[in-house]
Write a protein that holds these residues in place. Structure first.
Motif, PDB file in Angstrom:
ATOM      1  N   PRO A  48       3.123  11.393   0.337  1.00 56.07           N
ATOM      2  CA  PRO A  48       1.718  11.152   0.015  1.00 56.07           C
ATOM      3  C   PRO A  48       0.888  12.416   0.250  1.00 56.07           C
ATOM      4  CG  PRO A  48       2.290  10.097   2.095  1.00 56.07           C
ATOM      5  CD  PRO A  48       3.561  10.642   1.513  1.00 56.07           C
ATOM      6  N   ASN A  66       2.207  11.750  -5.914  1.00 54.59           N
ATOM      7  CA  ASN A  66       1.665  10.694  -5.036  1.00 54.59           C
ATOM      8  C   ASN A  66       0.389  11.173  -4.354  1.00 54.59           C
ATOM      9  OD1 ASN A  66       3.806   8.809  -5.486  1.00 54.59           O
ATOM     10  ND2 ASN A  66       5.092  10.105  -4.198  1.00 54.59           N
ATOM     11  N   SER A 104      -2.286   4.838   6.808  1.00 54.41           N
ATOM     12  CA  SER A 104      -1.883   3.444   6.641  1.00 54.41           C
ATOM     13  C   SER A 104      -0.456   3.385   6.103  1.00 54.41           C
ATOM     14  CB  SER A 104      -2.849   2.729   5.699  1.00 54.41           C
ATOM     15  OG  SER A 104      -2.690   3.193   4.379  1.00 54.41           O
ATOM     16  N   PRO A 105       0.168   2.195   6.110  1.00 53.33           N
ATOM     17  CA  PRO A 105       1.582   2.088   5.704  1.00 53.33           C
ATOM     18  C   PRO A 105       1.916   2.684   4.336  1.00 53.33           C
ATOM     19  CG  PRO A 105       0.887   0.068   6.744  1.00 53.33           C
ATOM     20  CD  PRO A 105      -0.356   0.929   6.608  1.00 53.33           C
ATOM     21  N   ASN A 106       1.003   2.614   3.374  1.00 52.61           N
ATOM     22  CA  ASN A 106       1.325   3.193   2.068  1.00 52.61           C
ATOM     23  C   ASN A 106       0.835   4.627   1.942  1.00 52.61           C
ATOM     24  OD1 ASN A 106      -1.410   2.858   1.714  1.00 52.61           O
ATOM     25  ND2 ASN A 106      -1.259   1.944  -0.307  1.00 52.61           N
ATOM     26  N   THR A 163      -1.101   1.477  -4.608  1.00 53.54           N
ATOM     27  CA  THR A 163       0.161   0.891  -5.044  1.00 53.54           C
ATOM     28  C   THR A 163       0.092   0.475  -6.501  1.00 53.54           C
ATOM     29  OG1 THR A 163      -0.558  -1.230  -4.165  1.00 53.54           O
ATOM     30  CG2 THR A 163       0.838   0.145  -2.751  1.00 53.54           C
ATOM     31  N   THR A 164      -1.108   0.330  -7.044  1.00 49.47           N
ATOM     32  CA  THR A 164      -1.277   0.042  -8.467  1.00 49.47           C
ATOM     33  C   THR A 164      -2.463   0.842  -8.965  1.00 49.47           C
ATOM     34  OG1 THR A 164      -2.749  -1.824  -8.030  1.00 49.47           O
ATOM     35  CG2 THR A 164      -0.396  -2.310  -8.249  1.00 49.47           C
TER      36      THR A 164
END
Length: 142
Positions: free
Chosen positions: A69, A100, A130-132, A137-138
């Motif tokens: 990320p 990303n 955060s986790p992502n 995610t979309t």
């Protein structure tokens, strides 16, 4: 020449330069003494080399290989002769190859976002951690 010129400055010259340089990176001038203290405590050799590397290294071609990320927070620099739209296009173009990424404009701030708008900076940092990893995610990158 840039490194040598920087390293040849007297302490008085360096402090005057830092006052102008660092002062232009803050909208919240109440944080200037803290920022100046940090700048003055920096090793001049390391600072000169880092600034040289910043100006002479272009890693854009490598961004496609970085799959983790990436969060880019950007501002329109104080006194920059460009519009917000132009600066946004610069960042979108510069980081286009990163798969990303999130690219976020932070209004009402100069370079030191954490000093100028700390609540917004901390919100963006928490989102990134955060986790992502702050990557949507979309949908398209913001």
């Amino acid at each position: 020449a840039l490194r040598q010129q920087s390293l040849a400055q007297t302490e008085e010259q360096r402090n005057g330069y830092l006052e102008r340089f660092v002062g232009g990176m803050l909208r919240n001038q109440s944080r200037l003494p803290e920022a100046m203290s940090d700048a003055k405590a920096s090793d001049p050799n390391v600072t000169a080399q880092a600034y040289y590397d910043l100006l002479t290294t272009d890693l854009r071609a490598q961004l496609a290989r970085f799959t983790g990320p990436l969060s880019v927070l950007w501002v329109v620099p104080t006194g920059a002769p460009v519009s917000e739209e132009m600066m946004g296009l610069f960042y979108q173009t510069s980081f286009a190859a990163a798969p990303n990424k999130t690219i976020t404009h932070i209004p009402n701030s100069a370079h030191f976002i954490m000093c100028d708008v700390p609540d917004r900076f901390h919100r963006e940092l928490r989102n990134f951690l955060s986790p992502n990893g702050g990557v949507p995610t979309t949908g398209p990158p913001r």
